[in-house]
Design a protein around this motif. Structure first.
Motif, PDB file in Angstrom:
ATOM      1  N   ALA A   1     -44.194 -47.162  88.168  1.00 53.32           N
ATOM      2  CA  ALA A   1     -43.821 -46.906  86.770  1.00 53.32           C
ATOM      3  C   ALA A   1     -43.464 -48.180  86.014  1.00 53.32           C
ATOM      4  O   ALA A   1     -43.639 -48.246  84.799  1.00 53.32           O
ATOM      5  N   ALA A   2     -42.972 -49.194  86.725  1.00 54.62           N
ATOM      6  CA  ALA A   2     -42.583 -50.440  86.065  1.00 54.62           C
ATOM      7  C   ALA A   2     -43.674 -51.493  86.115  1.00 54.62           C
ATOM      8  O   ALA A   2     -43.514 -52.579  85.555  1.00 54.62           O
ATOM      9  N   ALA A   3     -44.786 -51.179  86.781  1.00 51.87           N
ATOM     10  CA  ALA A   3     -45.790 -52.193  87.087  1.00 51.87           C
ATOM     11  C   ALA A   3     -46.804 -52.360  85.959  1.00 51.87           C
ATOM     12  O   ALA A   3     -46.740 -51.712  84.907  1.00 51.87           O
ATOM     13  N   PHE A   4     -47.764 -53.250  86.188  1.00 49.90           N
ATOM     14  CA  PHE A   4     -48.790 -53.582  85.205  1.00 49.90           C
ATOM     15  C   PHE A   4     -50.070 -52.779  85.426  1.00 49.90           C
ATOM     16  O   PHE A   4     -50.980 -52.836  84.612  1.00 49.90           O
ATOM     17  N   SER A   5     -50.140 -52.040  86.537  1.00 49.49           N
ATOM     18  CA  SER A   5     -51.277 -51.172  86.829  1.00 49.49           C
ATOM     19  C   SER A   5     -50.876 -50.242  87.961  1.00 49.49           C
ATOM     20  O   SER A   5     -49.889 -50.504  88.661  1.00 49.49           O
TER      21      SER A   5
ATOM     22  N   ASP B   1     -47.387 -45.483  78.317  1.00 48.89           N
ATOM     23  CA  ASP B   1     -46.190 -45.235  77.510  1.00 48.89           C
ATOM     24  C   ASP B   1     -46.190 -46.070  76.225  1.00 48.89           C
ATOM     25  O   ASP B   1     -45.289 -46.874  75.979  1.00 48.89           O
ATOM     26  N   ASP B   2     -47.187 -45.847  75.394  1.00 47.22           N
ATOM     27  CA  ASP B   2     -47.301 -46.619  74.155  1.00 47.22           C
ATOM     28  C   ASP B   2     -46.234 -46.273  73.126  1.00 47.22           C
ATOM     29  O   ASP B   2     -46.106 -46.967  72.110  1.00 47.22           O
TER      30      ASP B   2
ATOM     31  N   ARG C   1     -41.502 -50.002  78.683  1.00 45.27           N
ATOM     32  CA  ARG C   1     -42.315 -48.838  79.003  1.00 45.27           C
ATOM     33  C   ARG C   1     -41.769 -48.060  80.209  1.00 45.27           C
ATOM     34  O   ARG C   1     -41.294 -48.661  81.174  1.00 45.27           O
ATOM     35  N   ASN C   2     -41.862 -46.734  80.133  1.00 45.88           N
ATOM     36  CA  ASN C   2     -41.520 -45.835  81.246  1.00 45.88           C
ATOM     37  C   ASN C   2     -40.069 -45.957  81.701  1.00 45.88           C
ATOM     38  O   ASN C   2     -39.754 -45.705  82.867  1.00 45.88           O
TER      39      ASN C   2
END
Length: 327
Positions: free
Chosen positions: A21-25, A65-66, A72-73
């Motif tokens: 959830a915290a990552a870039f992909s 999560d735009d 995000r998230n």
């Protein structure tokens, strides 16, 4: 009232934190299962270590999560950290070394917060290619994984800064960044003024990885202070280890990381470590998972040679100080 904890160097408390959830992909949420499937527990037990498996937290999965572009998230991340914190508290109280299989870098917040339930002060050795010192105000991506250290030292989104009720979770002078290669301009500026100690990968290679690790432990006052190790596997150059979310060329090779890790993990005052950023989606044949297992087993076996420390009486924190926020 203080809680008496007798640390057990030969015992491992294993927790899975399957999150991206915290990552870039996506992909890192599969890491705990992949490392278990690669035989981690059996290898540790066969080497003579006693492993207690506390299971996996509920999965938390990557999303764009735009609606929250600067952080995000965040609600999903905090929910996952509450789950991990509860397991880490129980694991830390047992006296075993707490080993968290992430997930992404933010999982170390759950580990640190769980341990702080029983230890008044904890130092942090951040073994990573990145400093992760951005905040929602400076982030180029909005991904929390680029901001973890900032939140640990009390800067950033209130939901994470106050996850530990009395921030900072770790004081700036008690953090050592080890293995740095990539820094954003705001991070460079911050490090030029902050009391955090940091060691670049080029300096580690020049001096030697093992000697650099010993030096970092000395500066961290590891002989007199408990500490947690965060290992982001992207600290290893992609030429040696490509199966991470954001790989990078240059920096430390696999052998450099192995030499440093053996010095760090054998230390009697290490109370927990988390492994982050392994992405099984980039490891089709499972070779990288096997290399991680080899790395962990080889490093942890050194603890069998470590004399058992005397019992310690860390300061138990009040309930309101150790409570995480809710999602």
């Amino acid at each position: 009232m203080a809680v008496k904890i007798v640390r057990q160097p030969k015992k491992i408390a294993l927790i899975g934190a399957p999150s991206s959830a915290a990552a870039f992909s996506p992909g890192t949420e599969k890491a705990p299962a992949a490392l278990r499937a690669a035989g981690l527990i059996e290898r540790l037990q066969n080497a003579g270590l006693e492993v207690t498996d506390y299971g996996d937290c509920a999965p938390r999965v990557f999303a764009d999560d735009d609606e929250h572009r600067r952080a995000r998230n965040l609600a999903e991340i905090v929910a996952g950290l509450n789950d991990l914190k509860a397991r880490a508290e129980v694991a830390a109280k047992s006296g075993a070394l707490v080993l968290v299989l992430g997930g992404e870098c933010v999982q170390v917040v759950g580990l640190l917060t769980g341990a702080r339930r029983y230890y008044k002060h904890i130092n942090l050795l951040w073994f990573d290619r990145d400093a992760d010192l951005n905040t929602p105000a400076t982030t180029p991506s909005g991904r929390i994984d680029g901001m973890v250290v900032a939140h640990i030292i009390g800067k950033g989104a209130p939901e994470l800064v106050r996850f530990w009720g009395e921030p900072p979770l770790v004081r700036e002078p008690d953090v050592t960044l080890f293995g740095l290669v990539r820094l954003d301009p705001p991070e460079e500026d911050f490090l030029s003024r902050a009391p955090l100690r940091y060691v670049r990968a080029t300096d580690i290679q020049a001096r030697g990885a093992a000697a650099s690790a010993v030096d970092a432990l000395n500066h961290l006052h590891a002989d007199s202070r408990e500490f947690v190790l965060h290992l982001d596997l992207d600290v290893i150059a992609q030429e040696d280890f490509p199966a991470v979310v954001v790989p990078g060329s240059g920096g430390l090779g696999f052998e450099d990381v192995r030499a440093a890790l053996k010095e760090i993990v054998r230390h009697k005052n290490l109370i927990g470590l988390d492994i982050a950023q392994f992405n099984p989606d980039k490891d089709a044949n499972g070779d990288c998972a096997k290399r991680i297992v080899d790395l962990l087993v080889e490093s942890l076996v050194a603890r069998l040679e470590t004399p058992a420390p005397s019992s310690t009486e860390p300061v138990a924190q009040p309930e309101e100080s150790s409570a995480g926020t809710t999602a």
